[in-house]
Design a protein around this motif. Structure first.
Motif, PDB file in Angstrom:
ATOM      1  N   PRO A 120       0.808  -1.232   0.000  1.00  0.00           N
ATOM      2  CA  PRO A 120       0.000   0.000   0.000  1.00  0.00           C
ATOM      3  C   PRO A 120       0.834   1.272   0.000  1.00  0.00           C
ATOM      4  O   PRO A 120       0.411   2.304  -0.545  1.00  0.00           O
ATOM      5  CB  PRO A 120      -0.809  -0.123   1.296  1.00  0.00           C
ATOM      6  CG  PRO A 120      -0.868  -1.578   1.590  1.00  0.00           C
ATOM      7  CD  PRO A 120       0.440  -2.144   1.111  1.00  0.00           C
ATOM      8  N   GLU A 121       2.020   1.215   0.594  1.00  0.00           N
ATOM      9  CA  GLU A 121       2.862   2.415   0.698  1.00  0.00           C
ATOM     10  C   GLU A 121       3.292   2.947  -0.664  1.00  0.00           C
ATOM     11  O   GLU A 121       3.732   4.101  -0.757  1.00  0.00           O
ATOM     12  CB  GLU A 121       4.086   2.108   1.564  1.00  0.00           C
ATOM     13  CG  GLU A 121       3.782   1.973   3.043  1.00  0.00           C
ATOM     14  CD  GLU A 121       3.281   0.598   3.432  1.00  0.00           C
ATOM     15  OE1 GLU A 121       3.065   0.355   4.631  1.00  0.00           O
ATOM     16  OE2 GLU A 121       3.107  -0.265   2.530  1.00  0.00           O
ATOM     17  N   ARG A 122       3.171   2.143  -1.690  1.00  0.00           N
ATOM     18  CA  ARG A 122       3.473   2.658  -3.035  1.00  0.00           C
ATOM     19  C   ARG A 122       2.605   3.878  -3.344  1.00  0.00           C
ATOM     20  O   ARG A 122       3.078   4.870  -3.902  1.00  0.00           O
ATOM     21  CB  ARG A 122       3.236   1.567  -4.084  1.00  0.00           C
ATOM     22  CG  ARG A 122       3.524   2.009  -5.516  1.00  0.00           C
ATOM     23  CD  ARG A 122       3.330   0.869  -6.494  1.00  0.00           C
ATOM     24  NE  ARG A 122       3.729   1.250  -7.838  1.00  0.00           N
ATOM     25  CZ  ARG A 122       2.928   1.221  -8.901  1.00  0.00           C
ATOM     26  NH1 ARG A 122       1.661   0.807  -8.782  1.00  0.00           N
ATOM     27  NH2 ARG A 122       3.380   1.580 -10.086  1.00  0.00           N
TER      28      ARG A 122
ATOM     29  N   THR B  54       2.537  11.318   1.944  1.00  0.00           N
ATOM     30  CA  THR B  54       3.403  11.682   3.063  1.00  0.00           C
ATOM     31  C   THR B  54       4.470  10.622   3.271  1.00  0.00           C
ATOM     32  O   THR B  54       4.322   9.478   2.826  1.00  0.00           O
ATOM     33  CB  THR B  54       2.571  11.815   4.351  1.00  0.00           C
ATOM     34  OG1 THR B  54       3.437  12.179   5.442  1.00  0.00           O
ATOM     35  CG2 THR B  54       1.870  10.511   4.695  1.00  0.00           C
ATOM     36  N   GLY B  55       5.523  11.008   3.986  1.00  0.00           N
ATOM     37  CA  GLY B  55       6.518  10.037   4.415  1.00  0.00           C
ATOM     38  C   GLY B  55       6.376   9.697   5.883  1.00  0.00           C
ATOM     39  O   GLY B  55       7.181   8.935   6.427  1.00  0.00           O
TER      40      GLY B  55
ATOM     41  N   SER C 234       4.202   1.500   7.010  1.00  0.00           N
ATOM     42  CA  SER C 234       5.605   1.368   7.398  1.00  0.00           C
ATOM     43  C   SER C 234       6.391   2.607   6.967  1.00  0.00           C
ATOM     44  O   SER C 234       6.350   3.005   5.798  1.00  0.00           O
ATOM     45  CB  SER C 234       6.206   0.129   6.737  1.00  0.00           C
ATOM     46  OG  SER C 234       7.613   0.195   6.712  1.00  0.00           O
ATOM     47  N   ALA C 235       7.135   3.177   7.924  1.00  0.00           N
ATOM     48  CA  ALA C 235       7.965   4.333   7.598  1.00  0.00           C
ATOM     49  C   ALA C 235       9.037   3.963   6.572  1.00  0.00           C
ATOM     50  O   ALA C 235       9.345   4.749   5.669  1.00  0.00           O
ATOM     51  CB  ALA C 235       8.609   4.887   8.869  1.00  0.00           C
ATOM     52  N   ASP C 236       9.600   2.762   6.689  1.00  0.00           N
ATOM     53  CA  ASP C 236      10.625   2.335   5.737  1.00  0.00           C
ATOM     54  C   ASP C 236      10.055   2.168   4.329  1.00  0.00           C
ATOM     55  O   ASP C 236      10.690   2.540   3.337  1.00  0.00           O
ATOM     56  CB  ASP C 236      11.249   1.014   6.191  1.00  0.00           C
ATOM     57  CG  ASP C 236      12.264   1.201   7.306  1.00  0.00           C
ATOM     58  OD1 ASP C 236      12.609   2.366   7.610  1.00  0.00           O
ATOM     59  OD2 ASP C 236      12.705   0.183   7.871  1.00  0.00           O
ATOM     60  N   ALA C 237       8.844   1.607   4.230  1.00  0.00           N
ATOM     61  CA  ALA C 237       8.230   1.411   2.911  1.00  0.00           C
ATOM     62  C   ALA C 237       7.852   2.747   2.290  1.00  0.00           C
ATOM     63  O   ALA C 237       7.980   2.938   1.073  1.00  0.00           O
ATOM     64  CB  ALA C 237       7.010   0.506   3.029  1.00  0.00           C
ATOM     65  N   LEU C 238       7.376   3.689   3.109  1.00  0.00           N
ATOM     66  CA  LEU C 238       7.070   5.021   2.598  1.00  0.00           C
ATOM     67  C   LEU C 238       8.335   5.684   2.063  1.00  0.00           C
ATOM     68  O   LEU C 238       8.339   6.269   0.971  1.00  0.00           O
ATOM     69  CB  LEU C 238       6.452   5.891   3.699  1.00  0.00           C
ATOM     70  CG  LEU C 238       5.057   5.496   4.178  1.00  0.00           C
ATOM     71  CD1 LEU C 238       4.657   6.326   5.395  1.00  0.00           C
ATOM     72  CD2 LEU C 238       4.013   5.668   3.070  1.00  0.00           C
TER      73      LEU C 238
END
Length: 317
Positions: A237-239, A245-246, A263-267
């Motif tokens: 989903p972070e795509r 936002t990050g 996930s902050a890393d995936a964002l």
């Protein structure tokens, strides 16, 4: 990504008219629309009074759909077919193609035709209001929880090619010099991308749009409509969320609706991927023969902005 502000000399209106006729649309008027990135667009007024928006993809420059015209055509068809499936599944905000999703126009181009949506289009880079951010989170929650067949999204990046000869185009030497000046930051960002990608490759995927930024949104009285589905595909989903936002803390509404903890890393990964992918395409542009036309001028501006963005360290992003 390729920037398009002027029409190609070797794509006459008659080719577009021929493609429209294959869809049963007899065009009374065609007007080229100098908008967007990557594709060519026409406003179409049909003889029966209906209005359409025609998009022609340059298959030689559609690398995210496939390498080479044949692969890009297949990838584009898979993407547009997915948009049709999403619309049929009840997602009324999906602006899907009419009739045959993709009509081939010779060896290089392919046509998709969309109904005109009456509303106000946004602009790439436009700042969204807090209320609009919430509305987009709700839209993405519906998209991500709808299950249809869709193509997978490649996470790996194409290679950044800087060695060997560059063209003698007007921006080639300046571009080569800037890449050399930013070599350290570029290498660091590619290494960071690979570290982050290892974790994301093991995560569950959903149907994502890929670029749900304001430039792909049309505001109507019924809410937002989402256009440009050539980047649709299965990914985390972070795509999509990374366009908003990050910071996972700013995705409260999405979390409430889906139960997914962003996930902050995936964002970070997908925000970085966008920058690096653009860098690869811009470098490829300036390494090849090019002219000093409006598209190249705009590409040069975005190329410099991309290099500046890549200077930002992870903790500052």
């Amino acid at each position: 990504m390729p920037v398009v502000k002027h029409r190609p000399d070797h794509l006459p209106d008659e080719s577009v008219r021929s493609g429209l006729s294959q869809l049963g649309i007899r065009a009374a008027e065609l007007h080229y629309a100098a908008v967007g990135f990557g594709d060519h667009h026409w406003h179409v007024a049909a003889e029966d009074g209906t209005r359409w928006f025609a998009t022609v993809a340059d298959l030689e420059n559609k690398h995210h759909c496939g390498d080479g015209p044949a692969a890009a055509l297949a990838g584009l068809r898979a993407a547009m077919t997915t948009a049709v499936r999403l619309r049929a599944a009840g997602l009324e905000f999906v602006v899907a193609p009419f009739g045959e999703p993709v009509v081939k126009l010779g060896d290089r181009y392919a046509l998709s035709v969309f109904p005109v949506v009456d509303g106000t289009s946004g602009d790439f880079g436009q700042t969204m209001t807090p209320d609009d951010v919430v509305l987009l989170q709700e839209l993405l929650a519906r998209l991500h929880t709808t299950e249809v067949e869709a193509p997978p999204c490649a996470l790996d990046l194409p290679a950044l090619k800087t060695d060997g000869a560059w063209s003698d185009g007007p921006y080639a030497e300046q571009a080569r010099r800037l890449v050399n000046e930013h070599e350290g930051a570029i290498r660091a960002r590619f290494e960071e991308f690979e570290r982050l990608a290892e974790g994301v490759r093991r995560s569950a995927v959903v149907v994502t749009h890929g670029e749900p930024h304001p430039g792909n949104l049309i505001r109507t009285p019924a809410g937002f409509h989402l256009v440009d589905w050539d980047t649709v595909g299965l990914a985390v989903p972070e795509r999509d969320l990374s366009v908003l936002t990050g910071d996972p803390a700013e995705l409260t509404r999405y979390r409430e609706l889906t139960g997914h903890e962003p996930s902050a890393d995936a964002l970070r990964l997908y925000r970085l991927r966008w920058q690096l992918y653009d860098l690869v395409e811009f470098v490829d542009w300036f390494r090849k023969p090019h002219t000093d036309d409006p598209d190249t001028v705009l590409a040069w501006t975005w190329f410099r902005k991309t290099l500046t963005a890549l200077q930002v360290e992870p903790h500052d992003a």
